[in-house]
Write a protein that holds these residues in place. Sequence first.
Motif, PDB file in Angstrom:
ATOM      1  N   ASP A  30       0.836  -1.196   0.000  1.00  0.00           N
ATOM      2  CA  ASP A  30       0.000   0.000   0.000  1.00  0.00           C
ATOM      3  C   ASP A  30       0.887   1.268   0.000  1.00  0.00           C
ATOM      4  O   ASP A  30       0.605   2.241  -0.707  1.00  0.00           O
ATOM      5  CB  ASP A  30      -0.911  -0.036   1.239  1.00  0.00           C
ATOM      6  CG  ASP A  30      -1.974   1.028   1.146  1.00  0.00           C
ATOM      7  OD1 ASP A  30      -2.613   1.110   0.082  1.00  0.00           O
ATOM      8  OD2 ASP A  30      -2.139   1.788   2.132  1.00  0.00           O
ATOM      9  N   LEU A  31       1.983   1.191   0.762  1.00  0.00           N
ATOM     10  CA  LEU A  31       2.921   2.327   0.812  1.00  0.00           C
ATOM     11  C   LEU A  31       3.564   2.532  -0.569  1.00  0.00           C
ATOM     12  O   LEU A  31       3.695   3.670  -1.054  1.00  0.00           O
ATOM     13  CB  LEU A  31       3.989   2.081   1.884  1.00  0.00           C
ATOM     14  CG  LEU A  31       5.068   3.153   2.038  1.00  0.00           C
ATOM     15  CD1 LEU A  31       4.455   4.520   2.365  1.00  0.00           C
ATOM     16  CD2 LEU A  31       6.076   2.775   3.124  1.00  0.00           C
ATOM     17  N   ILE A  32       3.939   1.436  -1.206  1.00  0.00           N
ATOM     18  CA  ILE A  32       4.538   1.522  -2.550  1.00  0.00           C
ATOM     19  C   ILE A  32       3.564   2.235  -3.494  1.00  0.00           C
ATOM     20  O   ILE A  32       3.941   3.163  -4.216  1.00  0.00           O
ATOM     21  CB  ILE A  32       4.883   0.116  -3.100  1.00  0.00           C
ATOM     22  CG1 ILE A  32       6.056  -0.467  -2.314  1.00  0.00           C
ATOM     23  CG2 ILE A  32       5.205   0.174  -4.605  1.00  0.00           C
ATOM     24  CD1 ILE A  32       6.595  -1.784  -2.828  1.00  0.00           C
ATOM     25  N   LYS A  33       2.303   1.806  -3.448  1.00  0.00           N
ATOM     26  CA  LYS A  33       1.289   2.368  -4.341  1.00  0.00           C
ATOM     27  C   LYS A  33       1.138   3.877  -4.128  1.00  0.00           C
ATOM     28  O   LYS A  33       1.129   4.652  -5.089  1.00  0.00           O
ATOM     29  CB  LYS A  33      -0.053   1.704  -4.014  1.00  0.00           C
ATOM     30  CG  LYS A  33      -0.705   1.024  -5.167  1.00  0.00           C
ATOM     31  CD  LYS A  33      -2.084   0.691  -4.708  1.00  0.00           C
ATOM     32  CE  LYS A  33      -2.753  -0.382  -5.470  1.00  0.00           C
ATOM     33  NZ  LYS A  33      -3.905  -0.903  -4.761  1.00  0.00           N
ATOM     34  N   LYS A  34       1.075   4.274  -2.841  1.00  0.00           N
ATOM     35  CA  LYS A  34       0.871   5.706  -2.540  1.00  0.00           C
ATOM     36  C   LYS A  34       2.106   6.542  -2.880  1.00  0.00           C
ATOM     37  O   LYS A  34       1.989   7.653  -3.398  1.00  0.00           O
ATOM     38  CB  LYS A  34       0.518   5.881  -1.062  1.00  0.00           C
ATOM     39  CG  LYS A  34      -0.890   5.404  -0.726  1.00  0.00           C
ATOM     40  CD  LYS A  34      -1.269   5.811   0.688  1.00  0.00           C
ATOM     41  CE  LYS A  34      -2.680   5.351   1.014  1.00  0.00           C
ATOM     42  NZ  LYS A  34      -2.748   4.645   2.301  1.00  0.00           N
ATOM     43  N   ALA A  35       3.280   6.012  -2.573  1.00  0.00           N
ATOM     44  CA  ALA A  35       4.509   6.786  -2.807  1.00  0.00           C
ATOM     45  C   ALA A  35       4.833   6.875  -4.299  1.00  0.00           C
ATOM     46  O   ALA A  35       5.502   7.807  -4.757  1.00  0.00           O
ATOM     47  CB  ALA A  35       5.673   6.156  -2.039  1.00  0.00           C
ATOM     48  N   LYS A  36       4.332   5.887  -5.046  1.00  0.00           N
ATOM     49  CA  LYS A  36       4.652   5.839  -6.479  1.00  0.00           C
ATOM     50  C   LYS A  36       3.978   6.992  -7.246  1.00  0.00           C
ATOM     51  O   LYS A  36       4.542   7.489  -8.240  1.00  0.00           O
ATOM     52  CB  LYS A  36       4.191   4.495  -7.060  1.00  0.00           C
ATOM     53  CG  LYS A  36       4.717   4.208  -8.426  1.00  0.00           C
ATOM     54  CD  LYS A  36       4.421   2.784  -8.838  1.00  0.00           C
ATOM     55  CE  LYS A  36       5.091   2.494 -10.171  1.00  0.00           C
ATOM     56  NZ  LYS A  36       5.082   1.085 -10.483  1.00  0.00           N
ATOM     57  N   VAL A  37       2.811   7.422  -6.764  1.00  0.00           N
ATOM     58  CA  VAL A  37       2.051   8.441  -7.512  1.00  0.00           C
ATOM     59  C   VAL A  37       2.868   9.732  -7.728  1.00  0.00           C
ATOM     60  O   VAL A  37       3.074  10.151  -8.872  1.00  0.00           O
ATOM     61  CB  VAL A  37       0.685   8.731  -6.819  1.00  0.00           C
ATOM     62  CG1 VAL A  37      -0.065   9.853  -7.523  1.00  0.00           C
ATOM     63  CG2 VAL A  37      -0.137   7.457  -6.744  1.00  0.00           C
ATOM     64  N   PRO A  38       3.381  10.383  -6.644  1.00  0.00           N
ATOM     65  CA  PRO A  38       4.125  11.633  -6.882  1.00  0.00           C
ATOM     66  C   PRO A  38       5.492  11.432  -7.549  1.00  0.00           C
ATOM     67  O   PRO A  38       6.011  12.349  -8.183  1.00  0.00           O
ATOM     68  CB  PRO A  38       4.286  12.231  -5.481  1.00  0.00           C
ATOM     69  CG  PRO A  38       4.196  11.074  -4.562  1.00  0.00           C
ATOM     70  CD  PRO A  38       3.261  10.092  -5.204  1.00  0.00           C
ATOM     71  N   ILE A  39       6.061  10.217  -7.412  1.00  0.00           N
ATOM     72  CA  ILE A  39       7.370   9.974  -8.074  1.00  0.00           C
ATOM     73  C   ILE A  39       7.133   9.802  -9.580  1.00  0.00           C
ATOM     74  O   ILE A  39       7.877  10.350 -10.406  1.00  0.00           O
ATOM     75  CB  ILE A  39       8.081   8.715  -7.523  1.00  0.00           C
ATOM     76  CG1 ILE A  39       8.258   8.795  -6.011  1.00  0.00           C
ATOM     77  CG2 ILE A  39       9.443   8.536  -8.192  1.00  0.00           C
ATOM     78  CD1 ILE A  39       8.865   7.523  -5.402  1.00  0.00           C
TER      79      ILE A  39
END
Length: 313
Positions: free
Chosen positions: A290-299
């Motif tokens: 879930d963290l990967i998914k959320k952090a991936k958006v702004p990157i």
Amino acid sequence: MENLKSQITELKNKKNAIILAHYYVADEIQDIADFVGDSLELSRKASLTEADIIVFAGVHFMAETAKILSPQKKVLIPDIKSGCPLADSMGTSEFAKFKEKYPDYFVINYVNSTAEIKAMSDLICTSSNAVELVKSLPSGTKILFGPDKNLGSFVKSFVKNEIILWNGNCPVHENFSANKLQDLKNANPDAIVLAHPEANKAVLLKSDIIGSTSKLLKYAIESENKKFIIATEPGIIHKMKQNDPNKEYIPLPPVQNLAESICFNMKKHTLQKVYDALKYEQFEILMDEDLIKKAKVPITRMIDLSVKLGLVK
Ligand code: 13P
Ligand code: SF4
């Protein structure tokens, strides 16, 4: 050392691995890496590679960013304790409180931040794209910028947007001495000063060229000038010297009684640890999905915008 290098190459080929390295790691690691670059280029490489394993010789947030961009790959960091004090200085609860005070602000965080902070951001930037990314936003966008206040102030000097800065800094760059820089300039009036935007304001004001590690390297390579004062971590001098050993590169010392300002976290990686990383497949970056998914958006937004703006291929 040569034996260790060939063993690394053998293991790398056998396991379909790639070694990505930042310019601040030890010279011998830069020499065996498949790619050495700045944070933006390294994250781009990590997102495009077809290797099964990425060995990331850089600090923790860099390996973490590679994992976020390539979650199906095994990402290894040779020394798990190679952290970045700038990234680690920004706590999630403090940042949540900061955000609450400015509810209608667009949140831009520097890539030197944890995955949790990235997940709380609208856009990520690096030193090589921060100014251009802010310029590309609709005019009048109000911005919260963290965690590096020096990079934030540098960006602020190019735009009219209201930008509220988080009060963080990198100890390696914050501690550069503006007085010693002045002394070096007086003694070497023919030198060009190359500085990273994480350097403190007094140093930046005395610098000629300000930019990411790759931008500074490119400038040193392309310039006709023969002498440079280097106001970033001196690991970058390795590639400068490799390109032209006849030019002179003078590292700027910090305020403390030291010859150079070293990022000890980057230097924790050694050739032996790179070998061990490949052999034992350690130390793996493991993250919550879930963290990967959320952090991936702004990157991903940063990479897409950077490609669109022609800042990275
Ligand atoms: P660059 O992205 O310019 O390589 O900077 C990374 C960094 O950590 C500088 O201290
Ligand atoms: Fe972090 Fe500073 Fe080291 Fe860069 S030089 S990795 S910002 S501690």
